[in-house]
Scaffold this motif. Structure first.
Motif, PDB file in Angstrom:
ATOM      1  N   SER A 136       0.846  -1.184   0.000  1.00 42.73           N
ATOM      2  CA  SER A 136       0.000   0.000   0.000  1.00 42.73           C
ATOM      3  C   SER A 136       0.884   1.237   0.000  1.00 42.73           C
ATOM      4  CB  SER A 136      -0.906   0.003   1.245  1.00 42.73           C
ATOM      5  OG  SER A 136      -1.618   1.206   1.372  1.00 42.73           O
ATOM      6  N   PRO A 149      -4.845   5.284   2.649  1.00 41.67           N
ATOM      7  CA  PRO A 149      -4.087   4.106   2.199  1.00 41.67           C
ATOM      8  C   PRO A 149      -4.989   2.883   2.062  1.00 41.67           C
ATOM      9  CG  PRO A 149      -2.943   5.223   3.988  1.00 41.67           C
ATOM     10  CD  PRO A 149      -4.302   5.838   3.903  1.00 41.67           C
ATOM     11  N   SER A 150      -4.672   2.043   1.100  1.00 40.24           N
ATOM     12  CA  SER A 150      -5.485   0.838   0.865  1.00 40.24           C
ATOM     13  C   SER A 150      -5.337  -0.177   1.986  1.00 40.24           C
ATOM     14  CB  SER A 150      -5.102   0.199  -0.472  1.00 40.24           C
ATOM     15  OG  SER A 150      -3.717  -0.069  -0.527  1.00 40.24           O
ATOM     16  N   ASP A 151      -4.273  -0.091   2.782  1.00 36.42           N
ATOM     17  CA  ASP A 151      -4.106  -0.964   3.947  1.00 36.42           C
ATOM     18  C   ASP A 151      -4.348  -0.129   5.198  1.00 36.42           C
ATOM     19  OD1 ASP A 151      -3.377  -2.707   5.944  1.00 36.42           O
ATOM     20  OD2 ASP A 151      -1.669  -3.525   4.860  1.00 36.42           O
ATOM     21  N   ARG A 172      -3.074  -7.389   2.190  1.00 34.50           N
ATOM     22  CA  ARG A 172      -3.335  -6.194   2.993  1.00 34.50           C
ATOM     23  C   ARG A 172      -4.110  -6.567   4.252  1.00 34.50           C
ATOM     24  NH1 ARG A 172      -4.776  -4.338  -2.328  1.00 34.50           N
ATOM     25  NH2 ARG A 172      -3.168  -2.935  -3.170  1.00 34.50           N
TER      26      ARG A 172
END
Length: 422
Positions: free
Chosen positions: A147, A154-156, A385
């Motif tokens: 990420s 953030p994607s995570d 993730r």
């Protein structure tokens, strides 16, 4: 037990005749039957798909062959007929990337069963390897998230920013602001967005014993007790001789926990601070000084006390005092209680001894374990993730490392327990 057919060669020939030999050895050593049985029962409640054992074998093969993503695992099965056969797939029945992803999600649900496999592997190694668990090393390593941490969202969502000093010096959880406040100028800092894998490893055989995965902003110091508890060192026959860590773990609580709860010697460098010296009593390291300022000489343990003798009598310096400390030819003797008045400085093995230095050099074992996990078993380039998936991904890498060691040890190849070949 993962068995394809009766072996055609003896063991010595088998480990040299093919490049994928370790895959069979690892699959045979992994105690995954209970996990696969649970997954198999759940599998029957949905639509018919790929066999559970084959999916499990494919993930293990991906780790051994340094596949950094599920897409690379699929490509491995397509191009390598031997691996495909070992996993139980035909050319037309290879699972897709999405199917492997769904299987990985099922493993996340059963993380407790994976950790049971890990504990069972460690217990088998205690019986197979001489001296396993006598000397332990503790450290953490960074796991970069899949990420962009600089993004607004953030994607995570579970990952955090972590900071540590270049060269792994000092407290690895310190921030740039605290470095500036403490007056450390020109110090390089390494920053990453993701997680930390905290490990307890056997310092002699370089194999993991316990682990904890946290966001990257968690301090190393606070993870010592959870790691020791997870290693179950309070059980009979598991008492280590020493627990070794860098100065990032230096604290009174950690030293006391290692000494009292684990009955082991803490081998941790002292974080020295200005003003810690106590004139005419001891220096910053805890070595007592005589009246003229000379450091006294450590002369061994006397029960629960550290014994120190006059340096002049032992030829370690010339006393500058006008009056002798004692008229005895043996010289002045001082005894300090172990881990009572100052638990961080008066350790069972004093820091000024050669034994302490020899034990501390074994700390690099955990760094080598971290290197193998990241470079050979893929933790340096994860593609999942969330802390749950990152934890399962970490457990899988640790299991493969332990299974390779168990397989070699059971075949009496003790020199091979650290090797991973894909």
């Amino acid at each position: 037990m993962h068995i394809i057919q009766s072996p055609l060669f003896d063991f010595e020939a088998f480990i040299t005749c093919r490049d994928n030999n370790r895959l069979v050895i690892v699959l045979e050593a992994l105690p995954a039957e209970r996990l696969l049985a649970v997954l198999g029962r759940e599998h029957r409640t949905g639509r018919k798909g790929h066999p559970v054992r084959g999916m499990w074998s494919a993930l293990v093969a991906g780790l051994l062959y340094e596949c950094h993503s599920l897409a690379q695992v699929v490509r491995l099965l397509i191009r390598n007929k031997d691996v495909r056969t070992i996993c139980g797939f035909g050319k037309d029945t290879i699972p897709s990337e999405d199917a492997l992803g769904r299987f990985l999600k099922k493993l996340v649900i059963h993380e407790d069963l994976l950790e049971e496999c890990f504990a069972e592997m460690v217990e088998r190694l205690r019986k197979l390897l001489p001296g396993f668990g006598d000397k332990l090393a503790v450290d953490s390593t960074d796991i970069k998230a899949y990420s962009n941490g600089d993004a607004k969202n953030p994607s995570d969502a579970d990952a955090r920013w972590g900071v540590k000093g270049a060269g792994h010096q000092g407290d690895k959880s310190e921030t740039e602001s605290t470095s500036k406040k403490s007056g450390e100028k020109g110090r390089e800092l390494y920053r990453w967005f993701g997680y930390k894998l905290h490990l307890v490893v056997d310092a002699l055989h370089e194999l993991p014993i316990a682990f904890v995965v946290t966001p990257a902003n968690e301090s190393d110091t606070t993870q010592m007790k959870p790691l020791l508890k997870k290693a179950e060192l309070d059980k009979p026959g598991r008492k280590p001789q020493a627990v070794i860590a860098d100065k990032g773990y230096d604290s009174k609580d950690n030293c006391v926990a290692i000494f009292k709860e684990c009955d082991a010697a803490p081998i941790i460098p002292l974080v020295e601070k200005p003003g810690w010296e106590t004139p005419d009593i001891c220096n910053a390291q805890g070595t007592p000084t005589c009246g003229c300022g000379l450091e006294m000489v450590y002369w061994g343990r006397d029960g629960n006390y550290l014994k120190y003798r006059c340096p002049e009598v032992l030829g370690k310096g010339k006393c500058r005092s006008r009056f002798k400390c004692t008229a005895s030819p043996y010289g002045y003797v001082l005894k300090l209680p172990v881990m009572k008045e100052d638990p961080r400085r008066h350790l069972p093995i004093p820091r000024e001894t050669k034994k302490w230095a020899r034990l501390y050099r074994m700390r690099t074992s955990v760094e080598r374990v971290n290197s193998r996990l990241k470079e050979l078993l893929g933790l340096g380039q994860i593609t999942v993730r969330g802390i749950a998936k990152v934890t399962v991904r970490s457990v899988l890498s640790l299991l493969v490392m332990l299974a390779a060691a168990v397989g070699m040890a059971e075949h009496h190849q003790l020199k091979e327990v650290r090797k991973l070949v894909g």
